[in-house]
Write an enzyme that holds these catalytic residues in place. Structure first.
Site, PDB file in Angstrom:
ATOM      1  CG  ASP A 116       2.387 -43.767  40.749  1.00 19.54           C
ATOM      2  OD1 ASP A 116       2.882 -43.706  39.872  1.00 19.54           O
ATOM      3  OD2 ASP A 116       2.625 -44.491  41.987  1.00 19.54           O
ATOM      4  CB  CYS A 173       7.554 -38.641  43.264  1.00 17.56           C
ATOM      5  SG  CYS A 173       8.620 -39.422  42.189  1.00 17.56           S
ATOM      6  NE  ARG A 209       4.267 -39.801  41.164  1.00 19.45           N
ATOM      7  CZ  ARG A 209       3.783 -39.991  42.337  1.00 19.45           C
ATOM      8  NH1 ARG A 209       2.625 -39.351  42.598  1.00 19.45           N
ATOM      9  NH2 ARG A 209       4.251 -40.971  42.994  1.00 19.45           N
TER      10      ARG A 209
HETATM   11  P1  4NP Z   1       7.123 -42.104  40.845  1.00 18.20           P
HETATM   12  O1  4NP Z   1       6.480 -43.195  40.063  1.00 18.20           O
HETATM   13  O2  4NP Z   1       6.740 -42.002  42.219  1.00 18.20           O
HETATM   14  O3  4NP Z   1       6.272 -40.714  40.221  1.00 18.20           O
HETATM   15  O4  4NP Z   1       8.564 -42.047  40.226  1.00 18.20           O
HETATM   16  C1  4NP Z   1       6.562 -44.532  40.348  1.00 18.20           C
HETATM   17  C2  4NP Z   1       7.793 -45.330  40.163  1.00 18.20           C
HETATM   18  C3  4NP Z   1       7.714 -46.506  40.746  1.00 18.20           C
HETATM   19  C4  4NP Z   1       6.991 -47.438  41.409  1.00 18.20           C
HETATM   20  C5  4NP Z   1       5.737 -46.574  41.926  1.00 18.20           C
HETATM   21  C6  4NP Z   1       5.550 -45.066  41.336  1.00 18.20           C
HETATM   22  N1  4NP Z   1       6.952 -48.635  41.810  1.00 18.20           N
HETATM   23  O5  4NP Z   1       6.108 -48.858  42.464  1.00 18.20           O
HETATM   24  O6  4NP Z   1       8.029 -49.019  41.644  1.00 18.20           O
END
Ligand code: 4NP
Length: 162
Positions: free
Chosen positions: A128, A10, A16
């Site tokens: 997300d 991800c 995720r």
């Molecule tokens: P992930 O979620 O891609 O599912 O781990 C996110 C975690 C952090 C961020 C964006 C999405 N961020 O912008 O820091």
């Protein structure tokens, strides 16, 4: 000795893809295949490298019996397409960034988790949940559980062929 390997990817590798890693690893263990199937996760960004999964993801997973606490965020790299049999993106942005990261010849390894393993859900991506409420994390876990069951069936088929 591993016979098959799966990498979930991800953006941050704190919501995720660690959820997918923990859920799929749990199902692999339940099937007694932990010596045959390697499971890992990574992010397309380096925003959270070295960090454990987001507390909200850990709590949601723990309520359903999945442990994510051992996971630490790392950034995906081109070598992952050499090292893993499947590289599974959570959303289309991750998929696009992975397609830019990989060298030629690995097209068949790159997958989109919901579109390719749970098309009946009627969506293509794991949304997300990072900036949303707790229901987003609940939905993410539910769709990951469904797609993980189908993925495990397919991987078992690959092991039988080998
Ligand atoms: P992930 O979620 O891609 O599912 O781990 C996110 C975690 C952090 C961020 C964006 C999405 N961020 O912008 O820091």
């Amino acid at each position: 000795m591993y016979h098959y390997s799966v990498l979930f990817v991800c953006l941050g590798n704190i919501c995720r893809s660690p959820t997918a890693e923990g859920v799929f690893q749990h199902k692999v263990n339940q099937a007694g295949l932990e010596d045959k199937i390697k499971v890992d996760s990574a992010g397309t960004s380096a925003f959270h490298v070295g960090e454990p999964p987001d507390k909200r993801s850990q709590q949601e997973a723990q309520q359903s019996g999945y442990d994510l606490s051992y996971i630490r965020s790392r950034k995906a790299d081109a070598k992952d397409f050499v090292d893993f049999d499947l590289v599974i993106a959570m959303d289309l942005e991750n998929y696009h960034n992975l397609s830019l990261l990989k060298t030629n010849g690995y097209d068949d390894k790159l997958k989109l988790f919901i579109r390719d393993y749970a098309p009946d859900l009627g969506i293509e991506e794991v949304p997300d949940p990072y900036y949303g409420g707790s229901d987003g994390f609940t939905k993410v876990l539910e769709m990951i559980e469904i797609a993980s069951d189908k993925l495990l069936e397919e991987v078992k088929g690959q092991l039988d062929e080998a």
